[in-house]
Design a protein around this motif. Structure first.
Motif, PDB file in Angstrom:
ATOM      1  N   VAL A 121       1.051   4.928 -11.523  1.00 27.69           N
ATOM      2  CA  VAL A 121       0.137   3.895 -12.001  1.00 27.69           C
ATOM      3  C   VAL A 121       0.708   2.506 -11.723  1.00 27.69           C
ATOM      4  O   VAL A 121      -0.003   1.603 -11.240  1.00 27.69           O
ATOM      5  CB  VAL A 121      -0.142   4.086 -13.508  1.00 27.69           C
ATOM      6  N   VAL A 122       1.989   2.312 -12.022  1.00 22.66           N
ATOM      7  CA  VAL A 122       2.625   1.016 -11.762  1.00 22.66           C
ATOM      8  C   VAL A 122       2.623   0.711 -10.267  1.00 22.66           C
ATOM      9  O   VAL A 122       2.348  -0.427  -9.841  1.00 22.66           O
ATOM     10  CB  VAL A 122       4.062   1.004 -12.322  1.00 22.66           C
ATOM     11  N   ALA A 123       2.930   1.713  -9.459  1.00 24.17           N
ATOM     12  CA  ALA A 123       2.934   1.520  -8.007  1.00 24.17           C
ATOM     13  C   ALA A 123       1.546   1.161  -7.491  1.00 24.17           C
ATOM     14  O   ALA A 123       1.388   0.316  -6.600  1.00 24.17           O
ATOM     15  CB  ALA A 123       3.452   2.778  -7.313  1.00 24.17           C
ATOM     16  N   ALA A 124       0.505   1.806  -8.038  1.00 26.51           N
ATOM     17  CA  ALA A 124      -0.873   1.492  -7.638  1.00 26.51           C
ATOM     18  C   ALA A 124      -1.234   0.067  -8.019  1.00 26.51           C
ATOM     19  O   ALA A 124      -1.945  -0.626  -7.270  1.00 26.51           O
ATOM     20  CB  ALA A 124      -1.833   2.482  -8.288  1.00 26.51           C
ATOM     21  N   PHE A 125      -0.757  -0.376  -9.165  1.00 27.88           N
ATOM     22  CA  PHE A 125      -0.983  -1.765  -9.583  1.00 27.88           C
ATOM     23  C   PHE A 125      -0.386  -2.733  -8.563  1.00 27.88           C
ATOM     24  O   PHE A 125      -1.031  -3.706  -8.148  1.00 27.88           O
ATOM     25  CB  PHE A 125      -0.367  -1.982 -10.963  1.00 27.88           C
ATOM     26  N   GLY A 126       0.848  -2.460  -8.122  1.00 26.05           N
ATOM     27  CA  GLY A 126       1.469  -3.303  -7.102  1.00 26.05           C
ATOM     28  C   GLY A 126       0.732  -3.248  -5.783  1.00 26.05           C
ATOM     29  O   GLY A 126       0.596  -4.263  -5.091  1.00 26.05           O
ATOM     30  N   ALA A 127       0.229  -2.071  -5.433  1.00 28.63           N
ATOM     31  CA  ALA A 127      -0.536  -1.942  -4.195  1.00 28.63           C
ATOM     32  C   ALA A 127      -1.802  -2.783  -4.248  1.00 28.63           C
ATOM     33  O   ALA A 127      -2.216  -3.380  -3.248  1.00 28.63           O
ATOM     34  CB  ALA A 127      -0.885  -0.481  -3.945  1.00 28.63           C
ATOM     35  N   GLY A 128      -2.438  -2.831  -5.417  1.00 33.30           N
ATOM     36  CA  GLY A 128      -3.640  -3.646  -5.564  1.00 33.30           C
ATOM     37  C   GLY A 128      -3.359  -5.119  -5.338  1.00 33.30           C
ATOM     38  O   GLY A 128      -4.141  -5.827  -4.678  1.00 33.30           O
ATOM     39  N   ILE A 129      -2.236  -5.601  -5.876  1.00 34.08           N
ATOM     40  CA  ILE A 129      -1.858  -7.001  -5.656  1.00 34.08           C
ATOM     41  C   ILE A 129      -1.668  -7.256  -4.162  1.00 34.08           C
ATOM     42  O   ILE A 129      -2.191  -8.239  -3.607  1.00 34.08           O
ATOM     43  CB  ILE A 129      -0.573  -7.342  -6.429  1.00 34.08           C
ATOM     44  N   GLY A 130      -0.910  -6.382  -3.501  1.00 31.49           N
ATOM     45  CA  GLY A 130      -0.688  -6.548  -2.066  1.00 31.49           C
ATOM     46  C   GLY A 130      -1.968  -6.488  -1.262  1.00 31.49           C
ATOM     47  O   GLY A 130      -2.155  -7.253  -0.316  1.00 31.49           O
ATOM     48  N   ALA A 131      -2.878  -5.588  -1.637  1.00 30.23           N
ATOM     49  CA  ALA A 131      -4.138  -5.457  -0.915  1.00 30.23           C
ATOM     50  C   ALA A 131      -4.964  -6.729  -1.011  1.00 30.23           C
ATOM     51  O   ALA A 131      -5.570  -7.169  -0.020  1.00 30.23           O
ATOM     52  CB  ALA A 131      -4.930  -4.269  -1.472  1.00 30.23           C
TER      53      ALA A 131
ATOM     54  N   TRP B 266       0.817  -1.214   0.000  1.00 27.65           N
ATOM     55  CA  TRP B 266       0.000   0.000   0.000  1.00 27.65           C
ATOM     56  C   TRP B 266       0.851   1.264   0.000  1.00 27.65           C
ATOM     57  O   TRP B 266       0.406   2.332  -0.407  1.00 27.65           O
ATOM     58  CB  TRP B 266      -0.927   0.000   1.209  1.00 27.65           C
ATOM     59  N   ALA B 267       2.080   1.153   0.485  1.00 25.85           N
ATOM     60  CA  ALA B 267       2.942   2.326   0.565  1.00 25.85           C
ATOM     61  C   ALA B 267       3.474   2.747  -0.801  1.00 25.85           C
ATOM     62  O   ALA B 267       3.920   3.898  -0.954  1.00 25.85           O
ATOM     63  CB  ALA B 267       4.109   2.053   1.510  1.00 25.85           C
ATOM     64  N   ALA B 268       3.450   1.855  -1.791  1.00 25.71           N
ATOM     65  CA  ALA B 268       4.111   2.135  -3.069  1.00 25.71           C
ATOM     66  C   ALA B 268       3.547   3.359  -3.794  1.00 25.71           C
ATOM     67  O   ALA B 268       4.310   4.273  -4.156  1.00 25.71           O
ATOM     68  CB  ALA B 268       4.060   0.896  -3.964  1.00 25.71           C
ATOM     69  N   PRO B 269       2.225   3.443  -4.055  1.00 29.20           N
ATOM     70  CA  PRO B 269       1.735   4.625  -4.776  1.00 29.20           C
ATOM     71  C   PRO B 269       1.849   5.911  -3.964  1.00 29.20           C
ATOM     72  O   PRO B 269       2.025   6.995  -4.532  1.00 29.20           O
ATOM     73  CB  PRO B 269       0.267   4.290  -5.067  1.00 29.20           C
ATOM     74  N   VAL B 270       1.762   5.800  -2.638  1.00 30.56           N
ATOM     75  CA  VAL B 270       1.916   6.979  -1.784  1.00 30.56           C
ATOM     76  C   VAL B 270       3.354   7.485  -1.880  1.00 30.56           C
ATOM     77  O   VAL B 270       3.605   8.697  -1.962  1.00 30.56           O
ATOM     78  CB  VAL B 270       1.538   6.657  -0.328  1.00 30.56           C
ATOM     79  N   ALA B 271       4.307   6.553  -1.895  1.00 32.82           N
ATOM     80  CA  ALA B 271       5.708   6.936  -2.040  1.00 32.82           C
ATOM     81  C   ALA B 271       5.955   7.587  -3.392  1.00 32.82           C
ATOM     82  O   ALA B 271       6.710   8.561  -3.494  1.00 32.82           O
ATOM     83  CB  ALA B 271       6.609   5.713  -1.874  1.00 32.82           C
ATOM     84  N   ALA B 272       5.311   7.072  -4.435  1.00 35.41           N
ATOM     85  CA  ALA B 272       5.480   7.650  -5.770  1.00 35.41           C
ATOM     86  C   ALA B 272       4.989   9.096  -5.814  1.00 35.41           C
ATOM     87  O   ALA B 272       5.615   9.953  -6.439  1.00 35.41           O
ATOM     88  CB  ALA B 272       4.735   6.796  -6.799  1.00 35.41           C
ATOM     89  N   LEU B 273       3.868   9.370  -5.129  1.00 40.79           N
ATOM     90  CA  LEU B 273       3.373  10.754  -5.068  1.00 40.79           C
ATOM     91  C   LEU B 273       4.297  11.623  -4.229  1.00 40.79           C
ATOM     92  O   LEU B 273       4.593  12.768  -4.585  1.00 40.79           O
ATOM     93  CB  LEU B 273       1.962  10.775  -4.477  1.00 40.79           C
ATOM     94  N   ALA B 274       4.758  11.094  -3.093  1.00 40.88           N
ATOM     95  CA  ALA B 274       5.624  11.875  -2.212  1.00 40.88           C
ATOM     96  C   ALA B 274       6.942  12.231  -2.889  1.00 40.88           C
ATOM     97  O   ALA B 274       7.520  13.298  -2.626  1.00 40.88           O
ATOM     98  CB  ALA B 274       5.889  11.107  -0.919  1.00 40.88           C
ATOM     99  N   MET B 275       7.409  11.355  -3.769  1.00 37.59           N
ATOM    100  CA  MET B 275       8.680  11.580  -4.463  1.00 37.59           C
ATOM    101  C   MET B 275       8.488  12.357  -5.766  1.00 37.59           C
ATOM    102  O   MET B 275       9.445  12.542  -6.506  1.00 37.59           O
ATOM    103  CB  MET B 275       9.350  10.233  -4.747  1.00 37.59           C
ATOM    104  N   ARG B 276       7.244  12.767  -6.037  1.00 34.50           N
ATOM    105  CA  ARG B 276       6.932  13.553  -7.237  1.00 34.50           C
ATOM    106  C   ARG B 276       7.322  12.818  -8.522  1.00 34.50           C
ATOM    107  O   ARG B 276       7.808  13.415  -9.492  1.00 34.50           O
ATOM    108  CB  ARG B 276       7.612  14.919  -7.167  1.00 34.50           C
ATOM    109  N   LEU B 277       7.079  11.514  -8.553  1.00 29.10           N
ATOM    110  CA  LEU B 277       7.382  10.725  -9.741  1.00 29.10           C
ATOM    111  C   LEU B 277       6.330  10.968 -10.816  1.00 29.10           C
ATOM    112  O   LEU B 277       5.204  11.375 -10.520  1.00 29.10           O
ATOM    113  CB  LEU B 277       7.431   9.233  -9.381  1.00 29.10           C
TER     114      LEU B 277
END
Length: 414
Positions: free
Chosen positions: A313-323, A296-307
């Motif tokens: 989108v890729v980070a959110a995809f990984g978060a969905g798998i983890g969820a 769940w931390a992946a897309p939040v980290a991507a936003l925090a790092m201004r990626l």
């Protein structure tokens, strides 16, 4: 037996197939309802953004207020009975709302009252999930059953709003609300076809039963620790993400379309995560569940790092798998390791603990980000989640937990 057949063997149970169909239909209707109710409120006299927020808040508060009562009633009268009553309440509230909207006679206070009734139905329905599913499939297939039920939610979250938007544009919000009411009717019909479980009376009063459930809940360190973990995750990480994500998307990622792509990617990841879990029954499912929650931390980290958007989108995809892995395995562990007579109350305490701080997190995210900055607040949430996962996995009863299959409920294949 082919790999595909092995993965889907949980579907050989007719009772589970019936419940899965009803639950998927209900979730699809709920996914459509939010869009329809929002546009309906915006078009009412006295409606507006504040009114939309008030309707949503009334519904959420009703869920939280009724949740514990739903857990007690589930253990007292049986999951099927309580869930049927909850579906009847949800069907009735949405049918009345549809009638008011279609006849043009709806008033804002009526929408609020009906939202409260809908929330009460949802609060009564939720604890039954933990208690009902173990009677539909064998213990070793609970992870697969929960994976399929979990997949229904992202499917509904992707398809529901899109269908609702098309129907609102072609017809009106009242039509969509009517479809939602029908979906609860389908869920009720599916539940009505399941056998009613015999529940021995406890002889206790309401407060005594709640106290007994609380003692059962707190006596299991692995249970209250993981519930606290998810509750703080919702408060410190996910609530700021849901509030600040659209703001950041509007500022530098491309607006609403970009944010919709992020959420859709998470939903697709959740579907894939459910598919990957089918047919699997990890020995230490609780540890796998907690470990997967770091995703769940992946897309939040991507936003925090201004990626750039692509990375988010890729980070959110990984978060969905983890969820998907986290929620399905956690549910299976509770269903296997908790005695049947208290599953409803423990399911209620688990849900309440997981979501109670969410509304507060949503309310505070904007003001706090105005003081410390959006990226810093999101970064703190990422640091918290990664650290918390390590701390929770260090708890012996979590790391070493192995749920023993329960044989307290029969399962029929036909």
């Amino acid at each position: 037996m082919t790999l595909g057949t092995h993965r889907l063997r949980v579907l050989r149970h007719a009772r589970f197939r019936r419940f899965l169909l009803g639950q998927t239909t209900s979730l699809l209707g709920s996914g459509m309802n939010t869009i329809a109710t929002t546009f309906a409120v915006l078009r009412l006299p006295g409606g507006g953004v504040d009114a939309v927020g008030g309707v949503m808040a009334a519904r959420i508060l009703a869920v939280l207020v009724v949740l514990l009562l739903g857990g007690v009633f589930t253990d007292r009268f049986g999951a099927r009975t309580v869930m049927l009553a909850a579906d009847a309440l949800r069907f009735g509230s949405q049918a009345v709302l549809a009638l008011l909207l279609l006849t043009g006679s709806a008033r804002l206070w009526e929408v609020v009252v009906l939202a409260v009734l809908l929330g009460m139905g949802e609060g009564g329905f939720m604890p039954g999930l933990s208690a009902l599913v173990p009677g539909l499939v064998p213990a070793e297939e609970l992870a697969s059953a929960n994976a399929l039920l979990g997949m229904a939610r992202p499917v509904a979250s992707i398809l529901g709003p899109g269908l609702a938007g098309l129907l609102v544009a072609a017809f009106d919000p009242g039509t969509v609300v009517a479809v939602d009411a029908v979906s609860y009717g389908v869920s009720a019909v599916a539940l009505a076809g399941l056998p009613a479980a015999r529940v021995p009376g406890s002889g206790r009063g309401l407060l005594s039963e709640l106290g007994h459930g609380w003692r059962e809940f707190t006596s299991r360190t692995w249970l209250w620790v993981t519930t606290l973990h998810i509750g703080l995750f919702n408060f410190l990480l996910w609530a700021p993400f849901l509030v600040l994500g659209p703001f950041i998307a509007e500022q530098r990622l491309g607006g609403a379309r970009a944010w919709g792509l992020v959420l859709a990617s998470e939903g697709v990841g959740a579907i894939l995560g459910g598919l990957l879990l089918l047919g699997r029954n990890p020995r230490r499912g609780l540890a796998w569940s907690v470990g997967a929650s770091v995703g769940w931390a992946a897309p939040v980290a991507a936003l925090a790092m201004r990626l750039p958007l692509a990375w988010v989108v890729v980070a959110a995809f990984g978060a969905g798998i983890g969820a998907a892995v986290c929620t399905a395995l956690a549910a299976a562990v509770i269903q296997r390791d908790v005695p049947a007579e208290v599953r409803g109350r423990i399911g209620a305490f688990d849900s309440l603990g997981a979501f109670a701080l969410g509304p507060l997190g949503l309310a505070l995210a904007g003001p706090v980000s105005g003081v410390v900055g959006a990226e810093r607040l999101l970064g703190f949430g990422v640091l918290w989640q990664v650290t918390a996962v390590g701390v929770v996995l260090a708890v012996p009863s979590v790391r070493r937990h192995e749920a023993a299959p329960s044989a307290d409920e029969p399962v029929a294949v036909h």
